[in-house]
Design an enzyme around this catalytic site. Structure first.
Site, mmCIF file in Angstrom:
data_model
loop_
_atom_site.group_PDB
_atom_site.id
_atom_site.type_symbol
_atom_site.label_atom_id
_atom_site.label_comp_id
_atom_site.label_asym_id
_atom_site.label_seq_id
_atom_site.Cartn_x
_atom_site.Cartn_y
_atom_site.Cartn_z
ATOM 1 C CB CYS A 81 50.700 49.655 11.005
ATOM 2 S SG CYS A 81 52.337 49.008 11.161
ATOM 3 C CG ASP A 493 83.831 21.723 -31.936
ATOM 4 O OD1 ASP A 493 84.896 21.114 -31.762
ATOM 5 O OD2 ASP A 493 82.565 21.364 -31.265
#
Length: 795
Positions: A81, A493
């Site tokens: 609606c 690393d």
């Protein structure tokens, strides 16, 4: 709460504009802004408790510019609606950056205008769904504001050329060597006045508007120079025309062609500049275009084709050979090989089986498989890459500050210089000769426009970061692209960077009274709760099922673990951990040293206080590690390897790849200290890592480089991400940085060269205004064209 927005800004013409907007926004409480002229965007960090999106937009508009907005068309289902439509409209209008929202109940659609920097389409869709309705993007071609703006510039330019061409022809009458005929209509002052007036006020109207806004805000930009220069020529010619018509002036000096041709040339330069700037973002457009448009979703055993924006987390998708992987997810059935080169830069297809991860937008080459959706929309890897590239292209490199400072004071100085030149010609050089003095002053105004200066840095940054993205190198900002060139030392690393980071158990050497199966049973049960790569290698070894539960598990970072398994005290880890637990290891030292000298990592396994075995684990070296390290050394860059592993194992790995400096037995918290120690020696340090324990060192380094296959926290802490994880990309990043910075320096040189040479020449009256206009336009285009050369680099 701190917010970040990337918003488009319209109406900027030169570096003075971007500087004025930046300065105005930074004066607002809780706002920090960075404006990019070439990208026509602003990066804005703001506190939404002190200021909101509307305030920022209003400030930009008050400064005389516009905030770019876009239209979003949605298909909405579930409305019953008018109250539903009103509820959606109201809910959307509460979102920051929403300008308007119109919901059509009958058509079940919504038309939304929004500012994309403050909100994106995903957030709009999410809001509609939270309100209880289904929403998706309509399958219509969305409006492209930039394409429309470019088409408008083109059409305006064509009209301006058409009107200016007759006036341009009359310029031949001013040449001393031309004695040919000239049509009477073209030489008619009122005909010239009519054509020039349309160009001056209709075509050139935006220059006046922009100049007025700039002056009202006590600033000056390129449009001020263009407006002053063309107005001087136009109004002087208008006065001459009136004098000839009504006051008996027989030979009026007309410069209508000067004003009209100047405006046309400026428009031509701006249009060519826009065309060239569009090429600087092709890499980003290519990335965005990689995404699949739809996908085959499995629902109750049946397959349905749905748009990509309707895919939800948890959906099962069917991907056939030759199709793109729609979104990020995991293989749940089937096997295949996926070409991930568009994301990672790796040319060979990657084998995928059940449990393997998938990246959206990559290409399925062979098998058919089912996948489970894990990430959609802005959370996918591709969206993250696009976001990083956009941020980098919109950021400022430190070298741009010089150009910003110069452009900020350039226009007022030029206006003063033009007035001085006019006065010198009128009073000293050729007293009373208005036409000569005016021509020299106009030439100074026009040739000094700082457009090229404002484009010199951002265009190169945009092309450079886009080129990097094509190779799987993601710079988070222009400042990192600049700082990469100065790197003197690279720290790598070991695990996951130099090596694959997937160690495997090579052998188990029994030293006690337990058999191998029983030993592995308790050791694997203890290691099962550890996330360390070595622990995973141990739990993956052998064929032991139904492991018992481990209690009182304790992990000691960088040392090992201890736990209670089936009533037995199990300790697995380094020699240092054994010493802490007072476990005798002398009988194993000789064998341990031999294994470590061969590059293997040795774990001591003790049960109930007695050493039971040595577990040797080896991690294979990446194929490109040696090549990358040699390439770095060839560029006179010192290479260090850092690891928590023992000295002998670390040195063995270092020897194999050609690294001379080894930092071994470094605990995670000590890695950042090692970086700082090298920095204190005056070295510019880049840190390359992939794990959570590398994040502090990545953040401390001058340039933190994350391996894209590593932990998210490492990627977040880094300044640069290597999507595919290849170490050779570190070398490519350094080379690209050096070449991009060289390109920027070339741009700055040529931008300043035009002004440095052009202004004195114009002041001496040796440069006609229209030639000055052509030179000014050419300077901007040449700077952008030089930046585009970076696209052809071979890395």
């Amino acid at each position: 709460m701190k917010q970040e927005a990337y918003i488009g800004i319209t109406g900027m013409t030169c570096a003075a504009c971007s500087r004025r907007i930046e300065r105005g926004l930074n004066r607002m409480d809780g706002v920090s802004a960075n404006v990019n002229l070439a990208l026509e965007k602003a990066k804005i960090n703001y506190d939404n408790q002190q200021v909101d999106a509307k305030d920022i937009a209003e400030k930009i508009e008050k400064l005389g510019y516009g905030v770019a907005d876009e239209r979003l068309d949605l298909a909405i289902s579930g409305m019953t609606c008018a109250a539903c439509a009103a509820r959606i409209e109201k809910g959307l209008k509460r979102l920051p950056g929403i300008l308007s929202a119109n919901v059509n109940l009958a058509a079940e659609t919504a038309a939304i205008r929004y500012q994309p920097g403050f909100i994106d389409s995903d957030a709009v869709l999410e809001r509609v769904r939270k309100l209880g309705y289904n929403a998706s993007l309509k399958n219509e071609v969305q409006e492209d504001a930039k394409e429309r703006a470019l088409a408008k510039k083109r059409n305006t330019l064509l009209v301006s050329i058409l009107l200016s061409l007759p006036l341009f022809v009359t310029m031949a009458a001013h040449l001393p060597f031309y004695h040919g005929p000239m049509p009477g209509l073209l030489m008619n002052p009122w005909f010239q006045f009519a054509l020039a007036s349309v160009v001056q006020f209709y075509i050139g109207g935006p220059f006046y508007v922009s100049a007025f806004r700039a002056l009202v805000n006590r600033s000056a930009n390129m449009d001020v120079l263009v407006s002053l220069g063309t107005s001087a020529a136009y109004f002087y010619s208008t006065v001459q025309t009136v004098r000839a018509q009504f006051f008996g002036l027989h030979h009026p000096d007309l410069y209508f062609e000067t004003s009209a041709v100047l405006i046309t040339l400026v428009l031509l330069g701006k249009y060519m500049e826009s065309l060239a700037k569009r090429q600087t973002t092709t890499a980003l457009k290519a990335l965005i275009g990689l995404q699949a448009n739809d996908a085959a979703r499995m629902v109750n055993g049946k397959e349905e084709r749905v748009p990509i924006d309707q895919i939800q987390v948890g959906d099962v998708l069917h991907v056939r050979p030759g199709e793109k992987v729609p979104v990020d997810g995991t293989v749940i059935d089937g096997e295949t090989a996926v070409d991930e080169s568009m994301i990672t830069g790796e040319s060979m297809p990657v084998a995928k089986k059940v449990g393997d991860s998938l990246i959206g937008a990559t290409l399925n080459t062979t098998g058919s498989f089912l996948m489970k959706t894990e990430k959609i929309g802005k959370d996918t890897a591709l969206a993250g890459i696009v976001r990083i590239v956009e941020e980098a292209q919109g950021s400022k490199a430190p070298i741009q500050r010089l150009a910003d400072r110069i452009s900020g004071i350039f226009v007022p100085i030029v206006v003063a210089a033009a007035l001085l030149v006019f006065a010198i010609w009128m009073i000293f050089a050729q007293p009373g000769q208005w036409d000569v003095a005016l021509s020299a002053a106009i030439s100074v105004l026009v040739i000094a426009c700082p457009c090229a200066l404002g484009l010199a840095t951002p265009t190169s940054i945009m092309v450079g970061t886009g080129k990097a993205a094509e190779h799987g190198i993601l710079f988070k900002g222009g400042e990192y692209l600049e700082s990469m060139q100065n790197v003197q030392t690279v720290i790598l690393d070991k695990t996951g960077t130099v090596t694959h980071g997937k160690p495997e158990v090579t052998q188990v050497i029994l030293l006690g009274d337990m058999d191998e199966k029983e030993l592995l049973r308790v050791v694997q049960a203890a290691e099962l709760q550890s996330e360390h790569p070595l622990a995973k290698a141990i739990t993956a070894y052998g064929d032991v099922d139904h492991l018992p539960k481990a209690d009182h598990f304790v992990a000691q970072t960088g040392a090992g673990i201890s736990a209670e398994v089936s009533g037995k005290q199990v300790v697995v880890g380094t020699r240092r951990l054994m010493q802490q637990k007072k476990i005798e290891v002398k009988q194993a030292i000789k064998k341990t040293l031999a294994l470590e000298s061969d590059g293997q990592t040795v774990m001591f396994a003790a049960v109930d206080g007695k050493l039971q075995a040595l577990i040797a684990v080896a991690d294979t070296i990446k194929a490109d590690s040696t090549e990358a390290i040699q390439a770095l050394k060839a560029r006179s860059i010192d290479v260090y390897m850092i690891t928590g592993d023992n000295q002998r194992t670390a040195e063995a790995i270092a020897r194999k790849v050609g690294i001379d400096h080894v930092l071994a037995e470094v605990l995670p918290e000590g890695k950042a200290d090692k970086v700082r120690r090298l920095q204190k020696q005056g070295l510019r340090v880049a840190m390359v890592g992939d794990g959570v324990n590398d994040a502090p060192a990545l953040a401390v380094a001058d340039v933190g480089i994350a391996i894209g296959t590593g932990a998210d926290v490492a990627i977040e802490a880094a300044d640069l991400t290597l999507v595919g994880g290849e170490l050779t990309h570190v070398v490519k990043a350094i080379d690209l940085s050096k070449k991009t910075m060289r390109n920027i320096r070339q741009n700055l040189f040529w931008a300043l060269f035009y002004n440095t040479i052009g202004i004195p020449v114009a002041a001496l009256g040796l440069l006609a205004p229209w030639v000055a206009g052509a030179a000014m336009a050419f300077s901007s285009v040449s700077v952008v064209a030089n930046s585009l050369r970076l696209k052809k680099l071979h890395l």
